[in-house]
Design a protein around this motif. Structure first.
Motif, PDB file in Angstrom:
ATOM      1  N   ILE A  18      47.964  52.518  54.469  1.00 14.30           N
ATOM      2  CA  ILE A  18      47.529  51.169  54.845  1.00 14.30           C
ATOM      3  C   ILE A  18      46.021  51.148  55.072  1.00 14.30           C
ATOM      4  N   GLU A  19      45.511  52.183  55.719  1.00 13.01           N
ATOM      5  CA  GLU A  19      44.073  52.264  55.971  1.00 13.01           C
ATOM      6  C   GLU A  19      43.301  52.406  54.659  1.00 13.01           C
ATOM      7  N   GLY A  20      43.818  53.217  53.736  1.00 11.95           N
ATOM      8  CA  GLY A  20      43.141  53.439  52.464  1.00 11.95           C
ATOM      9  C   GLY A  20      43.158  52.237  51.549  1.00 11.95           C
ATOM     10  N   VAL A  21      44.231  51.477  51.563  1.00 14.58           N
ATOM     11  CA  VAL A  21      44.368  50.313  50.691  1.00 14.58           C
ATOM     12  C   VAL A  21      43.639  49.119  51.279  1.00 14.58           C
ATOM     13  N   GLY A  22      43.576  49.050  52.567  1.00 12.30           N
ATOM     14  CA  GLY A  22      42.974  47.891  53.225  1.00 12.30           C
ATOM     15  C   GLY A  22      44.018  47.239  54.098  1.00 12.30           C
ATOM     16  N   ALA A  23      43.670  46.145  54.678  1.00 13.54           N
ATOM     17  CA  ALA A  23      44.575  45.466  55.602  1.00 13.54           C
ATOM     18  C   ALA A  23      45.782  44.910  54.846  1.00 13.54           C
ATOM     19  N   VAL A  24      46.791  45.748  54.705  1.00  7.84           N
ATOM     20  CA  VAL A  24      48.031  45.363  54.032  1.00  7.84           C
ATOM     21  C   VAL A  24      49.123  45.287  55.087  1.00  7.84           C
ATOM     22  N   ASP A  25      49.948  44.286  54.970  1.00 10.95           N
ATOM     23  CA  ASP A  25      51.071  44.124  55.885  1.00 10.95           C
ATOM     24  C   ASP A  25      51.975  45.351  55.801  1.00 10.95           C
ATOM     25  N   ARG A  26      52.382  45.875  56.934  1.00 12.36           N
ATOM     26  CA  ARG A  26      53.205  47.091  56.992  1.00 12.36           C
ATOM     27  C   ARG A  26      54.522  46.908  56.231  1.00 12.36           C
ATOM     28  N   THR A  27      55.109  45.718  56.315  1.00  6.12           N
ATOM     29  CA  THR A  27      56.365  45.451  55.620  1.00  6.12           C
ATOM     30  C   THR A  27      56.169  45.502  54.114  1.00  6.12           C
ATOM     31  N   ALA A  28      55.078  44.925  53.623  1.00  2.00           N
ATOM     32  CA  ALA A  28      54.793  44.948  52.184  1.00  2.00           C
ATOM     33  C   ALA A  28      54.553  46.381  51.712  1.00  2.00           C
ATOM     34  N   ALA A  29      53.844  47.173  52.514  1.00  7.31           N
ATOM     35  CA  ALA A  29      53.594  48.565  52.150  1.00  7.31           C
ATOM     36  C   ALA A  29      54.904  49.340  52.086  1.00  7.31           C
ATOM     37  N   LEU A  30      55.780  49.102  53.048  1.00  8.25           N
ATOM     38  CA  LEU A  30      57.068  49.791  53.069  1.00  8.25           C
ATOM     39  C   LEU A  30      57.917  49.399  51.866  1.00  8.25           C
ATOM     40  N   LYS A  31      57.911  48.119  51.500  1.00  9.80           N
ATOM     41  CA  LYS A  31      58.648  47.656  50.316  1.00  9.80           C
ATOM     42  C   LYS A  31      58.168  48.393  49.072  1.00  9.80           C
ATOM     43  N   ALA A  32      56.859  48.490  48.925  1.00  8.09           N
ATOM     44  CA  ALA A  32      56.282  49.169  47.763  1.00  8.09           C
ATOM     45  C   ALA A  32      56.679  50.646  47.760  1.00  8.09           C
ATOM     46  N   LEU A  33      56.621  51.285  48.913  1.00  5.44           N
ATOM     47  CA  LEU A  33      56.996  52.702  48.998  1.00  5.44           C
ATOM     48  C   LEU A  33      58.477  52.909  48.661  1.00  5.44           C
ATOM     49  N   ILE A  34      59.329  52.013  49.122  1.00 13.48           N
ATOM     50  CA  ILE A  34      60.760  52.129  48.844  1.00 13.48           C
ATOM     51  C   ILE A  34      61.015  52.028  47.341  1.00 13.48           C
ATOM     52  N   THR A  35      60.268  51.164  46.671  1.00 17.13           N
ATOM     53  CA  THR A  35      60.396  51.056  45.218  1.00 17.13           C
ATOM     54  C   THR A  35      60.108  52.400  44.565  1.00 17.13           C
ATOM     55  N   TRP A  36      59.027  53.054  44.998  1.00 12.08           N
ATOM     56  CA  TRP A  36      58.660  54.351  44.407  1.00 12.08           C
ATOM     57  C   TRP A  36      59.661  55.440  44.793  1.00 12.08           C
ATOM     58  N   ILE A  37      60.261  55.334  45.970  1.00  6.93           N
ATOM     59  CA  ILE A  37      61.306  56.283  46.367  1.00  6.93           C
ATOM     60  C   ILE A  37      62.517  56.102  45.460  1.00  6.93           C
ATOM     61  N   ASP A  38      62.909  54.840  45.228  1.00  8.51           N
ATOM     62  CA  ASP A  38      64.048  54.539  44.365  1.00  8.51           C
ATOM     63  C   ASP A  38      63.835  55.040  42.943  1.00  8.51           C
ATOM     64  N   LEU A  39      62.587  55.033  42.483  1.00  6.11           N
ATOM     65  CA  LEU A  39      62.271  55.508  41.135  1.00  6.11           C
ATOM     66  C   LEU A  39      62.128  57.027  41.059  1.00  6.11           C
ATOM     67  N   GLY A  40      62.218  57.698  42.209  1.00  2.00           N
ATOM     68  CA  GLY A  40      62.124  59.153  42.228  1.00  2.00           C
ATOM     69  C   GLY A  40      60.710  59.689  42.165  1.00  2.00           C
ATOM     70  N   VAL A  41      59.732  58.851  42.485  1.00  2.00           N
ATOM     71  CA  VAL A  41      58.334  59.260  42.445  1.00  2.00           C
ATOM     72  C   VAL A  41      57.874  59.780  43.801  1.00  2.00           C
ATOM     73  N   LEU A  42      58.400  59.193  44.873  1.00  2.00           N
ATOM     74  CA  LEU A  42      58.065  59.601  46.239  1.00  2.00           C
ATOM     75  C   LEU A  42      59.317  60.047  46.971  1.00  2.00           C
TER      76      LEU A  42
END
Length: 136
Positions: free
Chosen positions: A5-29
């Motif tokens: 969140i700090e590196g990307v900028g002021a991003v809503d924590r929920t939006a960041a988590l949604k994006a991370l979950i997508t990458w987890i589902d794809l097997g990237v994270l």
């Protein structure tokens, strides 16, 4: 999570988590522990009994120009977010007109449309009947 969140900028924590979950589902994270994620260079196997060949995930090649454009649009996201927060739903051409006042903004309407579509896929905005608004 906090570093992201700090590196990307002021991003809503929920939006960041949604994006991370997508990458987890794809097997990237993979989430190693709560709010700590690791990039997988090789997809992990589904379970201890399955023994298949690992899938190698290759990141798409991004040109320097594409990266520069993406970085520019992150800066303009703060302007867009402010507009949608203060004014509610807006059509794309109105967002484009207002962005013209932002220092250095030189994107075409088509480029802005692509950016807004990417923001929609990330769950940041909702686009309906030509109008854009913040999600949530």
């Amino acid at each position: 999570m906090d570093e992201l969140i700090e590196g990307v900028g002021a991003v809503d924590r929920t939006a960041a988590l949604k994006a991370l979950i997508t990458w987890i589902d794809l097997g990237v994270l993979k989430e190693d522990e709560e709010n700590t994620f690791r990039l997988l260079e090789v997809a992990e196997e589904a379970g201890p009994s399955s023994r298949t060949a690992p899938v190698v995930i290759e990141a798409p090649t991004v040109t320097a120009a594409q990266q520069q454009q993406a970085d520019q649009m992150r800066v303009y996201w703060k302007f867009i977010e402010g507009m949608l927060t203060n004014l509610g739903s807006l059509p794309l051409d109105r967002i484009q007109t207002m962005l013209r006042f932002a220092p250095g903004y030189d994107q075409t309407l088509e480029q802005l449309a692509g950016f807004m579509e990417a923001a929609r896929r990330e769950g940041l905005v909702v686009g309906r009947d030509g109008m854009w608004k913040l999600s949530g």
